[in-house]
Motif scaffolding. Structure first.
Motif, PDB file in Angstrom:
ATOM      1  N   LEU A   4       7.208  -3.049  -1.491  1.00 55.02           N
ATOM      2  CA  LEU A   4       8.131  -1.922  -1.569  1.00 55.02           C
ATOM      3  C   LEU A   4       8.543  -1.632  -3.011  1.00 55.02           C
ATOM      4  CD1 LEU A   4      10.290  -2.837   1.544  1.00 55.02           C
ATOM      5  CD2 LEU A   4       8.838  -0.812   1.324  1.00 55.02           C
ATOM      6  N   ARG A   5       8.708  -2.668  -3.827  1.00 56.53           N
ATOM      7  CA  ARG A   5       9.027  -2.451  -5.253  1.00 56.53           C
ATOM      8  C   ARG A   5       7.870  -1.789  -5.985  1.00 56.53           C
ATOM      9  NH1 ARG A   5      11.259  -7.666  -4.990  1.00 56.53           N
ATOM     10  NH2 ARG A   5       9.423  -8.533  -6.036  1.00 56.53           N
ATOM     11  N   SER A   6       6.663  -2.013  -5.511  1.00 54.03           N
ATOM     12  CA  SER A   6       5.481  -1.411  -6.141  1.00 54.03           C
ATOM     13  C   SER A   6       5.293   0.044  -5.738  1.00 54.03           C
ATOM     14  CB  SER A   6       4.223  -2.209  -5.767  1.00 54.03           C
ATOM     15  OG  SER A   6       4.310  -3.540  -6.229  1.00 54.03           O
ATOM     16  N   ALA A   7       6.002   0.484  -4.708  1.00 56.13           N
ATOM     17  CA  ALA A   7       5.883   1.865  -4.224  1.00 56.13           C
ATOM     18  C   ALA A   7       7.279   2.444  -4.012  1.00 56.13           C
ATOM     19  CB  ALA A   7       5.087   1.895  -2.927  1.00 56.13           C
ATOM     20  N   PRO A   8       8.041   2.643  -5.086  1.00 53.79           N
ATOM     21  CA  PRO A   8       9.445   3.034  -4.936  1.00 53.79           C
ATOM     22  C   PRO A   8       9.677   4.517  -4.672  1.00 53.79           C
ATOM     23  CG  PRO A   8       8.917   2.805  -7.259  1.00 53.79           C
ATOM     24  CD  PRO A   8       7.680   2.401  -6.499  1.00 53.79           C
ATOM     25  N   HIS A   9       8.660   5.351  -4.879  1.00 54.54           N
ATOM     26  CA  HIS A   9       8.883   6.795  -4.847  1.00 54.54           C
ATOM     27  C   HIS A   9       8.418   7.417  -3.531  1.00 54.54           C
ATOM     28  CE1 HIS A   9       9.805   6.332  -9.042  1.00 54.54           C
ATOM     29  NE2 HIS A   9       8.585   5.903  -9.315  1.00 54.54           N
ATOM     30  N   GLU A  10       8.988   8.567  -3.202  1.00 51.53           N
ATOM     31  CA  GLU A  10       8.597   9.294  -1.996  1.00 51.53           C
ATOM     32  C   GLU A  10       7.170   9.809  -2.076  1.00 51.53           C
ATOM     33  OE1 GLU A  10      11.460  12.365  -1.342  1.00 51.53           O
ATOM     34  OE2 GLU A  10      12.892  11.016  -0.358  1.00 51.53           O
ATOM     35  N   THR A  11       6.615   9.841  -3.266  1.00 56.00           N
ATOM     36  CA  THR A  11       5.249  10.328  -3.447  1.00 56.00           C
ATOM     37  C   THR A  11       4.239   9.187  -3.523  1.00 56.00           C
ATOM     38  OG1 THR A  11       5.645  10.417  -5.842  1.00 56.00           O
ATOM     39  CG2 THR A  11       5.963  12.452  -4.587  1.00 56.00           C
ATOM     40  N   ASP A  12       4.674   7.942  -3.253  1.00 55.43           N
ATOM     41  CA  ASP A  12       3.774   6.793  -3.208  1.00 55.43           C
ATOM     42  C   ASP A  12       3.278   6.593  -1.777  1.00 55.43           C
ATOM     43  OD1 ASP A  12       4.062   6.164  -5.915  1.00 55.43           O
ATOM     44  OD2 ASP A  12       5.799   4.886  -5.545  1.00 55.43           O
ATOM     45  N   LEU A  13       1.975   6.606  -1.584  1.00 59.35           N
ATOM     46  CA  LEU A  13       1.378   6.346  -0.280  1.00 59.35           C
ATOM     47  C   LEU A  13       0.872   4.913  -0.235  1.00 59.35           C
ATOM     48  CD1 LEU A  13       0.069   6.972   2.484  1.00 59.35           C
ATOM     49  CD2 LEU A  13      -1.857   8.011   1.238  1.00 59.35           C
ATOM     50  N   VAL A  14       1.412   4.106   0.680  1.00 65.59           N
ATOM     51  CA  VAL A  14       0.975   2.723   0.848  1.00 65.59           C
ATOM     52  C   VAL A  14      -0.119   2.685   1.907  1.00 65.59           C
ATOM     53  CG1 VAL A  14       1.649   0.385   1.515  1.00 65.59           C
ATOM     54  CG2 VAL A  14       3.235   1.816   0.218  1.00 65.59           C
ATOM     55  N   VAL A  15      -1.250   2.056   1.591  1.00 62.30           N
ATOM     56  CA  VAL A  15      -2.365   1.908   2.520  1.00 62.30           C
ATOM     57  C   VAL A  15      -2.589   0.420   2.743  1.00 62.30           C
ATOM     58  CG1 VAL A  15      -4.791   2.412   2.977  1.00 62.30           C
ATOM     59  CG2 VAL A  15      -3.414   4.037   1.645  1.00 62.30           C
ATOM     60  N   MET A  16      -2.386  -0.046   3.982  1.00 67.53           N
ATOM     61  CA  MET A  16      -2.463  -1.483   4.215  1.00 67.53           C
ATOM     62  C   MET A  16      -2.955  -1.811   5.622  1.00 67.53           C
ATOM     63  SD  MET A  16       1.642  -2.319   4.454  1.00 67.53           S
ATOM     64  CE  MET A  16       1.361  -4.087   4.511  1.00 67.53           C
ATOM     65  N   ASN A  27       9.922   4.374   1.089  1.00 67.33           N
ATOM     66  CA  ASN A  27      10.434   5.708   0.763  1.00 67.33           C
ATOM     67  C   ASN A  27       9.382   6.790   0.978  1.00 67.33           C
ATOM     68  OD1 ASN A  27      13.077   4.960  -0.077  1.00 67.33           O
ATOM     69  ND2 ASN A  27      12.237   4.205  -1.998  1.00 67.33           N
ATOM     70  N   GLY A  28       8.137   6.421   0.802  1.00 68.40           N
ATOM     71  CA  GLY A  28       7.044   7.362   0.986  1.00 68.40           C
ATOM     72  C   GLY A  28       6.252   7.056   2.243  1.00 68.40           C
ATOM     73  N   PRO A  29       5.148   7.749   2.444  1.00 73.72           N
ATOM     74  CA  PRO A  29       4.339   7.542   3.653  1.00 73.72           C
ATOM     75  C   PRO A  29       3.592   6.214   3.611  1.00 73.72           C
ATOM     76  CG  PRO A  29       3.267   9.102   2.180  1.00 73.72           C
ATOM     77  CD  PRO A  29       4.608   8.823   1.590  1.00 73.72           C
ATOM     78  N   VAL A  30       3.219   5.751   4.802  1.00 73.70           N
ATOM     79  CA  VAL A  30       2.449   4.511   4.954  1.00 73.70           C
ATOM     80  C   VAL A  30       1.279   4.796   5.882  1.00 73.70           C
ATOM     81  CG1 VAL A  30       2.466   2.116   5.753  1.00 73.70           C
ATOM     82  CG2 VAL A  30       4.506   3.077   4.657  1.00 73.70           C
ATOM     83  N   LEU A  31       0.091   4.399   5.459  1.00 70.68           N
ATOM     84  CA  LEU A  31      -1.094   4.474   6.308  1.00 70.68           C
ATOM     85  C   LEU A  31      -1.509   3.044   6.621  1.00 70.68           C
ATOM     86  CD1 LEU A  31      -3.339   6.187   7.665  1.00 70.68           C
ATOM     87  CD2 LEU A  31      -4.667   5.885   5.564  1.00 70.68           C
ATOM     88  N   ALA A  32      -1.503   2.684   7.893  1.00 71.67           N
ATOM     89  CA  ALA A  32      -1.798   1.305   8.280  1.00 71.67           C
ATOM     90  C   ALA A  32      -2.731   1.291   9.479  1.00 71.67           C
ATOM     91  CB  ALA A  32      -0.508   0.552   8.595  1.00 71.67           C
ATOM     92  N   ALA A  33      -3.458   0.179   9.618  1.00 68.04           N
ATOM     93  CA  ALA A  33      -4.370   0.011  10.751  1.00 68.04           C
ATOM     94  C   ALA A  33      -4.648  -1.466  10.946  1.00 68.04           C
ATOM     95  CB  ALA A  33      -5.680   0.765  10.518  1.00 68.04           C
ATOM     96  N   ARG A  34      -5.000  -1.820  12.171  1.00 73.26           N
ATOM     97  CA  ARG A  34      -5.434  -3.193  12.421  1.00 73.26           C
ATOM     98  C   ARG A  34      -6.704  -3.479  11.646  1.00 73.26           C
ATOM     99  NH1 ARG A  34      -6.074  -3.124  18.660  1.00 73.26           N
ATOM    100  NH2 ARG A  34      -6.576  -0.943  18.188  1.00 73.26           N
ATOM    101  N   ASP A  35      -7.620  -2.537  11.667  1.00 69.51           N
ATOM    102  CA  ASP A  35      -8.880  -2.674  10.943  1.00 69.51           C
ATOM    103  C   ASP A  35      -9.291  -1.329  10.381  1.00 69.51           C
ATOM    104  OD1 ASP A  35      -9.916  -5.498  11.337  1.00 69.51           O
ATOM    105  OD2 ASP A  35      -9.595  -4.940  13.421  1.00 69.51           O
TER     106      ASP A  35
END
Length: 300
Positions: free
Chosen positions: A250-262, A287-295
């Protein structure tokens, strides 16, 4: 190139789902994807619940849903008559299973939805819908919370990819690289070295020294994983944190324009296969969007 096929968007006219629509509309402009807008009217089933005597026919639900969507679509330069748009409305006893069934039947490439995140009772309900969808969906799930600022732009200016050196995180990294190309955004690889809570009486080789050596090795490995992605117009950076995984991500993606993919599972095996506390916390607190999946599918 990233091929998205179809995008399924859960739309209930809430602020978070309207923000998800903004991201979906942006992806339509950047790719050849088609957008399926879906509304699920939840009708709990049980011995003490009954549907109205004259429920509205499904086709009527879809007509009303499409009509109500028009204003929201117009705000993003879209029209309900666009042949890339499909509307679906149905009744179901629960939202998440209905979304997953539709996604499987239409072979969509991604499910997008809003989540109310960390707001008390609402979070407990809406957050659980997103989490249940993510646990059971056959495809990656894109989630975004309600913006604090109603005028906030739904844009992606950086892609953040947590890497734990497992096969699932490799697939997530490849997906992150494709999205970085689509969004013309820099890609940031993040690895977290979990600091052991070791008493100093164990000896002179203190946890700090051991962790420092581990951090150096992780930095080298992280750059090696990112080397195949670097090049062309794609900018790749690397960071290794020490501490707890979720807060560090979360500290690495603090902005609303940061998309986390995990990926939702990794080196912790079964614990993460059931969604995992790390992904849950990132999903709820980002704060921003997150794209996640099992695989995530990996390319050779």
């Amino acid at each position: 190139m990233f091929e998205l096929n179809d995008l399924l968007l859960a739309f209930d006219f809430s602020p978070s789902s309207k923000r998800a629509l903004a991201y979906g509309a942006d992806l339509l402009q950047r790719t050849d994807a088609r957008l399926h807008l879906m509304h699920v009217q939840e009708v709990p089933q049980g011995p003490f619940q009954r549907e109205p005597r004259s429920p509205v026919p499904t086709y009527k639900l879809e007509e009303e849903f499409e009509e109500r969507c028009q204003d929201a679509l117009s705000a993003h330069g879209l029209d309900a008559d666009d042949d890339r748009l499909t509307f679906n409305a149905e009744r179901a006893d629960a939202v998440a299973p209905a979304l997953v069934r539709y996604a499987e039947s239409k072979d969509v490439g991604m499910i997008a939805m809003g989540t109310h995140g960390r707001r008390g009772v609402e979070r407990a309900f809406y957050g659980s819908v997103a989490e249940e969808t993510l646990r059971t969906a056959p495809t990656p799930v894109f989630t975004v919370q309600s913006p604090d600022d109603e005028e906030a732009a739904a844009s992606v200016e950086r892609i953040v990819a947590p890497v734990d050196f497992s096969n699932p995180s490799r697939g997530a990294l490849q997906q992150a690289g494709r999205l970085a190309t689509i969004y013309e955004a820099p890609l940031k690889l993040v690895h977290v070295v979990e600091t052991p809570d070791t008493p100093s009486v164990y000896g002179p080789e203190s946890p700090t020294v051991t962790s420092h050596k581990t951090k150096e090795k992780a930095e080298t490995a992280l750059e090696d994983w990112g080397s195949d992605l670097a090049g062309g117009d794609l900018t790749v950076s690397y960071v290794v944190h020490r501490g707890e995984p979720a807060p560090s991500i979360l500290r690495s993606a603090p902005h609303e324009t940061d998309l986390v993919v995990m990926a939702t599972r990794g080196l912790r095996g079964v614990r993460r296969a059931m969604l995992g506390s790390v992904t849950e916390e990132v999903l709820r607190e980002a704060n921003g969007p997150v794209l996640a999946a099992r695989d995530f599918p990996t390319s050779d």
